[in-house]
Write a protein that holds these residues in place. Sequence first.
Motif, PDB file in Angstrom:
ATOM      1  N   ALA A  67      32.151 -11.220 111.333  1.00  0.00           N
ATOM      2  CA  ALA A  67      30.754 -11.655 111.283  1.00  0.00           C
ATOM      3  C   ALA A  67      30.356 -12.356 112.571  1.00  0.00           C
ATOM      4  N   LYS A  68      31.290 -13.077 113.167  1.00  0.00           N
ATOM      5  CA  LYS A  68      30.987 -13.785 114.414  1.00  0.00           C
ATOM      6  C   LYS A  68      30.734 -12.827 115.568  1.00  0.00           C
ATOM      7  N   THR A  69      31.390 -11.669 115.553  1.00  0.00           N
ATOM      8  CA  THR A  69      31.203 -10.705 116.641  1.00  0.00           C
ATOM      9  C   THR A  69      30.041  -9.748 116.378  1.00  0.00           C
ATOM     10  N   ARG A  70      29.672  -9.572 115.115  1.00  0.00           N
ATOM     11  CA  ARG A  70      28.567  -8.673 114.739  1.00  0.00           C
ATOM     12  C   ARG A  70      27.569  -9.411 113.857  1.00  0.00           C
ATOM     13  N   LEU A  71      27.157 -10.594 114.294  1.00  0.00           N
ATOM     14  CA  LEU A  71      26.343 -11.485 113.480  1.00  0.00           C
ATOM     15  C   LEU A  71      25.034 -10.844 113.031  1.00  0.00           C
ATOM     16  N   GLU A  72      24.357 -10.144 113.912  1.00  0.00           N
ATOM     17  CA  GLU A  72      23.080  -9.515 113.534  1.00  0.00           C
ATOM     18  C   GLU A  72      23.257  -8.531 112.385  1.00  0.00           C
ATOM     19  N   ASP A  73      24.329  -7.762 112.401  1.00  0.00           N
ATOM     20  CA  ASP A  73      24.603  -6.815 111.319  1.00  0.00           C
ATOM     21  C   ASP A  73      24.852  -7.541 109.994  1.00  0.00           C
ATOM     22  N   PHE A  74      25.602  -8.620 110.056  1.00  0.00           N
ATOM     23  CA  PHE A  74      25.915  -9.367 108.840  1.00  0.00           C
ATOM     24  C   PHE A  74      24.680 -10.070 108.289  1.00  0.00           C
ATOM     25  N   ILE A  75      23.832 -10.569 109.160  1.00  0.00           N
ATOM     26  CA  ILE A  75      22.585 -11.193 108.705  1.00  0.00           C
ATOM     27  C   ILE A  75      21.699 -10.155 108.032  1.00  0.00           C
ATOM     28  N   ALA A  76      21.557  -8.992 108.648  1.00  0.00           N
ATOM     29  CA  ALA A  76      20.731  -7.931 108.063  1.00  0.00           C
ATOM     30  C   ALA A  76      21.273  -7.519 106.695  1.00  0.00           C
ATOM     31  N   ARG A  77      22.572  -7.376 106.595  1.00  0.00           N
ATOM     32  CA  ARG A  77      23.175  -6.994 105.311  1.00  0.00           C
ATOM     33  C   ARG A  77      22.951  -8.077 104.258  1.00  0.00           C
ATOM     34  N   GLU A  78      23.089  -9.321 104.645  1.00  0.00           N
ATOM     35  CA  GLU A  78      22.883 -10.429 103.707  1.00  0.00           C
ATOM     36  C   GLU A  78      21.433 -10.489 103.235  1.00  0.00           C
ATOM     37  N   GLU A  79      20.490 -10.209 104.122  1.00  0.00           N
ATOM     38  CA  GLU A  79      19.076 -10.175 103.734  1.00  0.00           C
ATOM     39  C   GLU A  79      18.804  -9.056 102.735  1.00  0.00           C
ATOM     40  N   ILE A  80      19.409  -7.907 102.955  1.00  0.00           N
ATOM     41  CA  ILE A  80      19.251  -6.778 102.028  1.00  0.00           C
ATOM     42  C   ILE A  80      19.864  -7.122 100.672  1.00  0.00           C
ATOM     43  N   GLU A  81      21.062  -7.695 100.682  1.00  0.00           N
ATOM     44  CA  GLU A  81      21.723  -8.044  99.425  1.00  0.00           C
ATOM     45  C   GLU A  81      20.915  -9.078  98.646  1.00  0.00           C
ATOM     46  N   MET A  82      20.328 -10.049  99.337  1.00  0.00           N
ATOM     47  CA  MET A  82      19.519 -11.055  98.648  1.00  0.00           C
ATOM     48  C   MET A  82      18.251 -10.426  98.080  1.00  0.00           C
ATOM     49  N   THR A  83      17.653  -9.493  98.803  1.00  0.00           N
ATOM     50  CA  THR A  83      16.464  -8.798  98.303  1.00  0.00           C
ATOM     51  C   THR A  83      16.784  -8.056  97.007  1.00  0.00           C
ATOM     52  N   VAL A  84      17.897  -7.355  96.983  1.00  0.00           N
ATOM     53  CA  VAL A  84      18.315  -6.620  95.786  1.00  0.00           C
ATOM     54  C   VAL A  84      18.590  -7.590  94.635  1.00  0.00           C
ATOM     55  N   TYR A  85      19.273  -8.668  94.932  1.00  0.00           N
ATOM     56  CA  TYR A  85      19.591  -9.676  93.904  1.00  0.00           C
ATOM     57  C   TYR A  85      18.316 -10.269  93.303  1.00  0.00           C
ATOM     58  N   LEU A  86      17.375 -10.684  94.157  1.00  0.00           N
ATOM     59  CA  LEU A  86      16.138 -11.279  93.662  1.00  0.00           C
ATOM     60  C   LEU A  86      15.315 -10.265  92.890  1.00  0.00           C
TER      61      LEU A  86
END
Length: 92
Positions: A67-86
């Motif tokens: 995640a530290k080396t590909r932070l933008e990818d991990f942030i985007a994935r986390e935003e998508i996962e939170m959208t699905v969860y909500l």
Amino acid sequence: MKVKIVDFGFDKGKSLNYIKYIVFGLERSLMEKLARKLEEEIEIQDDRLLITIYYEDKYYPLGSEEAKTRLEDFIAREEIEMTVYLSSILED
């Protein structure tokens, strides 16, 4: 509904990692429904919902070496996962 990560890091007072999400593009009634159903730290600011989730180290999605080396990818994935969860909460 749009979900964006607006802050993340370590809360020294709680000794936990955290991620703050901002949720926008929802009607007020839907924001209030989420606020009632979620156990996380919630704040409604005008037409936005601010959600703070605290994580132990082993569960913190932005804490791995990858995640530290590909932070933008991990942030985007986390935003998508939170959208699905909500979205799933709103469907209940």
